[in-house]
Design an enzyme around this catalytic site. Structure first.
Site, PDB file in Angstrom:
ATOM      1  N   LYS A 155       0.859  -1.192   0.000  1.00  0.00           N
ATOM      2  CA  LYS A 155       0.000   0.000   0.000  1.00  0.00           C
ATOM      3  C   LYS A 155       0.895   1.241   0.000  1.00  0.00           C
ATOM      4  O   LYS A 155       1.762   1.392   0.870  1.00  0.00           O
ATOM      5  CB  LYS A 155      -0.879  -0.046   1.250  1.00  0.00           C
ATOM      6  CG  LYS A 155      -2.190   0.677   1.135  1.00  0.00           C
ATOM      7  CD  LYS A 155      -3.033   0.380   2.375  1.00  0.00           C
ATOM      8  CE  LYS A 155      -4.345   1.112   2.350  1.00  0.00           C
ATOM      9  NZ  LYS A 155      -5.052   0.975   3.630  1.00  0.00           N
TER      10      LYS A 155
HETATM   11  O1  G3P Z   1      -7.421   2.009   5.575  1.00  0.00           O
HETATM   12  C1  G3P Z   1      -7.763   3.196   4.993  1.00  0.00           C
HETATM   13  C2  G3P Z   1      -9.121   3.730   5.375  1.00  0.00           C
HETATM   14  O2  G3P Z   1     -10.083   2.719   5.266  1.00  0.00           O
HETATM   15  C3  G3P Z   1      -9.162   4.459   6.670  1.00  0.00           C
HETATM   16  O3  G3P Z   1     -10.467   4.646   7.144  1.00  0.00           O
HETATM   17  O4  G3P Z   1     -12.028   5.252   8.963  1.00  0.00           O
HETATM   18  O5  G3P Z   1      -9.603   5.873   9.169  1.00  0.00           O
HETATM   19  O6  G3P Z   1     -11.086   7.050   7.558  1.00  0.00           O
HETATM   20  P1  G3P Z   1     -10.810   5.766   8.257  1.00  0.00           P
END
Ligand code: G3P
Length: 219
Positions: free
Chosen positions: A89
């Site tokens: 990633k």
């Molecule tokens: O992993 C990346 C993404 O899904 C992060 O989500 O909830 O931290 O905005 P969030």
């Protein structure tokens, strides 16, 4: 539609796997930091433990923390050697695009992350990223429309037959998953709770209560 779980927690991954609908796992440095991992080398072991939990599931996104090209490709290659299920990633930025191109040419799968605009998504595809991760919820959080971005990416990728798979990230609630399914994107990555919330409906609960009550009355 592929269902990925957005976590680095082994117990949560086991629970998601037990549901029988899991297709993969995504992690990020914040999620890794939440786990009881003692040092940087143990992070590598943790990724291997996640991969070892999966059998038929496809892959595990492991994020690099380097910010310049040379370090990015070195870290990316190291991560990819941990396990065949690892997808590297990489955050979108100029060095990130170069690193994705380099790793893709070596047949190392990449997930271009922290994508918030159409332009970023086009660059992710042009560089040969296997996945692009637009962050739906974080856009909604700032009163921007995350779903519109996903629709636009889908249209543009279809216009040019880009092979990059759209993996909607930063999912906040069941409607995000449902709307992504309507758009027809490849995959979502979500906290387990949101996936479990998809099953809930008050009419199912009252309906089941009534079925059982009627059955018990008679038999
Ligand atoms: O992993 C990346 C993404 O899904 C992060 O989500 O909830 O931290 O905005 P969030």
């Amino acid at each position: 539609m592929k269902f990925f779980i957005d976590t680095a927690n082994l117990e949560e991954i086991k629970k998601a796997k037990a549901l029988g609908i899991l297709d993969g796992v995504t992690t990020n440095p914040s999620l890794i930091s939440k786990e009881s991992i003692i040092d940087k080398e143990s992070i590598m072991n943790h990724y291997v433990s996640i991969c070892n939990l999966l059998e038929n599931e496809e892959d595990v996104s492991a994020e690099i923390i380097s910010t310049n090209y040379m370090d990015m490709i070195q870290e990316g290659e190291k991560l990819s050697l941990l396990h065949p299920k690892i997808v590297v990633k990489i955050p979108i930025c100029e060095d990130g695009i170069k690193a994705i191109k380099f790793l893709s040419k070596k047949n190392i799968k990449t997930n271009c992350t922290l994508v918030f605009s159409i332009g970023q998504a086009i660059l992710a595809a042009k560089s040969g990223s296997y996945y692009v991760s637009p962050f739906l919820g974080r856009l909604d959080d700032i009163s921007s429309n995350g779903l519109n971005l996903i629709k636009d990416i889908k249209n543009i990728y279809e216009n040019y037959h880009f092979k990059t798979n759209i993996l909607a990230a930063s999912i906040r609630h069941p409607l995000h998953i449902i709307e992504c399914a309507k758009i027809g994107i490849h995959a979502i990555t979500s906290p387990l709770k949101v996936i479990c919330d998809l099953v809930k409906h008050p009419l199912t609960n009252t309906g089941l209560d009534k079925f059982l009550e009627d059955y018990k009355k008679k038999f």
